[in-house]
Design a protein around this motif. Structure first.
Motif, PDB file in Angstrom:
ATOM      1  N   ALA A  12     -42.556 -25.164  50.822  1.00  0.00           N
ATOM      2  CA  ALA A  12     -41.542 -25.918  51.738  1.00  0.00           C
ATOM      3  C   ALA A  12     -41.527 -25.380  53.290  1.00  0.00           C
ATOM      4  N   TYR A  16     -36.025 -25.168  48.678  1.00  0.00           N
ATOM      5  CA  TYR A  16     -35.241 -25.274  46.974  1.00  0.00           C
ATOM      6  C   TYR A  16     -34.827 -23.764  47.147  1.00  0.00           C
ATOM      7  N   LYS A  19     -29.808 -24.147  42.037  1.00  0.00           N
ATOM      8  CA  LYS A  19     -30.332 -24.776  40.585  1.00  0.00           C
ATOM      9  C   LYS A  19     -27.962 -25.692  40.553  1.00  0.00           C
ATOM     10  N   LYS A  70     -42.764 -23.369  30.585  1.00  0.00           N
ATOM     11  CA  LYS A  70     -42.361 -24.320  31.604  1.00  0.00           C
ATOM     12  C   LYS A  70     -43.149 -25.643  30.898  1.00  0.00           C
ATOM     13  N   SER A 105     -46.900 -22.557  40.446  1.00  0.00           N
ATOM     14  CA  SER A 105     -46.162 -23.355  39.190  1.00  0.00           C
ATOM     15  C   SER A 105     -45.809 -24.614  39.872  1.00  0.00           C
ATOM     16  N   SER A 137     -40.501 -27.231  37.067  1.00  0.00           N
ATOM     17  CA  SER A 137     -40.822 -26.751  37.700  1.00  0.00           C
ATOM     18  C   SER A 137     -39.926 -27.121  38.720  1.00  0.00           C
ATOM     19  N   GLY A 138     -39.261 -26.602  39.488  1.00  0.00           N
ATOM     20  CA  GLY A 138     -38.304 -27.844  40.071  1.00  0.00           C
ATOM     21  C   GLY A 138     -39.746 -27.740  41.441  1.00  0.00           C
ATOM     22  N   SER A 139     -40.267 -27.366  42.107  1.00  0.00           N
ATOM     23  CA  SER A 139     -41.261 -27.104  42.989  1.00  0.00           C
ATOM     24  C   SER A 139     -42.844 -28.560  42.848  1.00  0.00           C
ATOM     25  N   ARG A 142     -42.699 -32.017  44.319  1.00  0.00           N
ATOM     26  CA  ARG A 142     -43.029 -32.529  45.170  1.00  0.00           C
ATOM     27  C   ARG A 142     -44.742 -32.321  45.700  1.00  0.00           C
ATOM     28  N   SER A 188     -38.977 -16.210  40.947  1.00  0.00           N
ATOM     29  CA  SER A 188     -38.118 -17.139  41.256  1.00  0.00           C
ATOM     30  C   SER A 188     -36.741 -17.804  41.157  1.00  0.00           C
ATOM     31  N   ARG A 189     -37.149 -18.066  39.570  1.00  0.00           N
ATOM     32  CA  ARG A 189     -36.207 -19.380  38.841  1.00  0.00           C
ATOM     33  C   ARG A 189     -35.140 -17.679  38.731  1.00  0.00           C
ATOM     34  N   MET A 192     -33.273 -17.700  42.218  1.00  0.00           N
ATOM     35  CA  MET A 192     -32.126 -18.401  42.933  1.00  0.00           C
ATOM     36  C   MET A 192     -30.957 -18.325  41.961  1.00  0.00           C
ATOM     37  N   ASP A 279     -41.757 -17.340  50.601  1.00  0.00           N
ATOM     38  CA  ASP A 279     -41.237 -17.543  49.725  1.00  0.00           C
ATOM     39  C   ASP A 279     -40.750 -17.152  49.101  1.00  0.00           C
TER      40      ASP A 279
HETATM   41  C1  2P0 Z   1     -39.500 -24.109  47.378  1.00  0.00           C
HETATM   42  N1  2P0 Z   1     -39.304 -21.833  45.764  1.00  0.00           N
HETATM   43  O1  2P0 Z   1     -38.781 -25.069  48.025  1.00  0.00           O
HETATM   44  C2  2P0 Z   1     -39.333 -22.486  47.033  1.00  0.00           C
HETATM   45  C3  2P0 Z   1     -39.027 -21.731  47.801  1.00  0.00           C
HETATM   46  C4  2P0 Z   1     -39.320 -19.835  45.901  1.00  0.00           C
HETATM   47  C5  2P0 Z   1     -38.799 -20.381  47.639  1.00  0.00           C
HETATM   48  O2  2P0 Z   1     -39.710 -23.565  44.183  1.00  0.00           O
HETATM   49  O3  2P0 Z   1     -37.569 -22.650  38.503  1.00  0.00           O
HETATM   50  O4  2P0 Z   1     -40.992 -22.092  40.761  1.00  0.00           O
HETATM   51  O5  2P0 Z   1     -39.594 -24.014  38.545  1.00  0.00           O
HETATM   52  O6  2P0 Z   1     -37.547 -24.258  39.393  1.00  0.00           O
HETATM   53  O7  2P0 Z   1     -40.162 -24.617  41.945  1.00  0.00           O
HETATM   54  C6  2P0 Z   1     -39.951 -22.029  43.603  1.00  0.00           C
HETATM   55  O8  2P0 Z   1     -39.290 -21.972  42.692  1.00  0.00           O
HETATM   56  O9  2P0 Z   1     -38.076 -22.323  40.667  1.00  0.00           O
HETATM   57  C7  2P0 Z   1     -39.469 -22.613  44.264  1.00  0.00           C
HETATM   58  P1  2P0 Z   1     -38.348 -23.786  38.856  1.00  0.00           P
HETATM   59  P2  2P0 Z   1     -40.555 -22.302  41.353  1.00  0.00           P
HETATM   60  O10 2P0 Z   1     -40.630 -23.998  47.235  1.00  0.00           O
END
Ligand code: 2P0
Length: 323
Positions: A12, A16, A19, A70, A105, A137-139, A142, A188-189, A192, A279
């Motif tokens: 990123a 992100y 939540k 997950k 992830s 997983s949010g990322s 993308r 990261s979960r 955040m 990250d």
């Molecule tokens: C990102 N990160 O935008 C941000 C920046 C880490 C720092 O997305 O809880 O593994 O599974 O949705 O996607 C890492 O978080 O978290 C992440 P969940 P994810 O890439």
């Protein structure tokens, strides 16, 4: 026989971090990333009535049931959409350079969304695939797309998904400085969540994101690596600042991370276009021009070992492997 599906990881540039809805994984803010060629996951799913429960074989090793959290969120969503009840065998191979210590992830859950939906006979659009990957997983939402992608935060399951922004078929790349491959203390979960709930800086972070996102999209449309890098570095520093004001406070930085950041600043003094992002871990990623990567690497080799440096270029979206 079901087919293997490949998804590449993404980094990123607008992060992100937090939540709105933890169960559905609806984020607090839009994020924007670059999908990369260097790291990817291949996954195959077979729904099999004869299995007692879901099984995950990762890099040839059967994983304990506790590691399936997950994965099962995505499998359950696929079973619900397809109207099937069979357990699934998930075989997954992470193609990440040894000891890279990079989270998988994003590529892992995106590849799973593609492989599981295909194995269940669902014909999902990219938007639907992005929503499915997001549940894992949010990322991962993308990683459905190649090049630059934006995850539109939305307000519910139907409206939170990523869209492609630009194919990144121009002179931009990323150089990874791997400083530590240890398992991180704060996932990261959890990180955040703690930040959203306790950090006095979190509201400040959220306030600046619309402007960052707008400026980033403008820079991408102009293919301006200098601006893309500047905005990404500022955005990452702000995200990491929020963790310092959490309770209990934490940081993903180590002394080696700081050394890497200093090296990037030194690269700029030498005239290179080089900016860093980080990250939920100590590794540092340099946003740069592909055409300058050799020169950048030569300089970094005076500070780091060769096996700490990994070159990455824009990568493709999710796809099925024919064999
Ligand atoms: C990102 N990160 O935008 C941000 C920046 C880490 C720092 O997305 O809880 O593994 O599974 O949705 O996607 C890492 O978080 O978290 C992440 P969940 P994810 O890439």
């Amino acid at each position: 026989m079901t087919k293997w599906v490949r998804a590449h990881t993404n980094i990123a540039l607008i992060k992100y971090w937090g939540k709105e809805n933890e169960e559905l994984i609806i984020p607090k803010n839009n994020s924007l990333s670059l999908t990369l060629d260097a790291f990817y996951t291949d996954t195959r799913v077979t729904f099999d009535q004869s299995l007692v429960e879901d099984e995950l074989i990762l890099d040839g090793e059967k994983q304990p049931h506790s590691a399936l959290g997950k994965v099962q969120t995505v499998l359950n969503s696929v079973r619900e959409q397809a109207g099937i009840t069979s357990p699934a065998l998930v075989e997954s191979i992470n193609h990440v350079p040894t000891a890279a210590g990079l989270a998988s992830s994003a590529s892992g859950l995106a590849a799973l969304a593609g492989a599981a939906s295909q194995a269940a006979g669902l014909k999902l659009s990219q938007e639907e695939l992005s929503k499915l990957a997001r549940r894992g997983s949010g990322s991962a939402s993308r990683s459905i797309y190649g090049g630059f992608a934006e995850w539109i935060k939305g307000t519910d399951d139907a409206t939170s998904f990523a869209v492609p922004v630009d194919d990144a078929n121009w002179d931009i790349g990323m150089l990874f400085i791997i400083v530590n491959d240890a398992v991180k203390e704060v996932s990261s979960r959890d990180g955040m969540k703690r930040t959203v709930e306790t950090s006095a800086f979190y509201e400040g972070w959220l306030k600046t994101l619309d402007a960052d996102l707008k400026a980033m999209k403008q820079a991408i449309s102009e293919k301006n690596v200098e601006s893309v890098g500047q905005i990404a570095e500022r955005n990452a520093l702000k995200m990491h600042a929020t963790t310092l004001a959490a309770n209990p406070p934490f940081t993903y930085w180590t002394a080696e991370s700081m050394k890497a950041m200093d090296a990037v600043r030194a690269l700029r003094k030498k005239g290179f276009t080089a900016y860093f992002t980080m990250d939920a871990g100590p590794n540092v990623k340099i946003v740069c021009k592909q055409s300058e990567m050799t020169g950048i690497k030569d300089f970094l080799l005076t500070h780091f070992e060769a096996d700490q440096l990994i070159e990455a270029r824009p990568g493709p979206g999710i796809h099925t492997l024919e064999q």
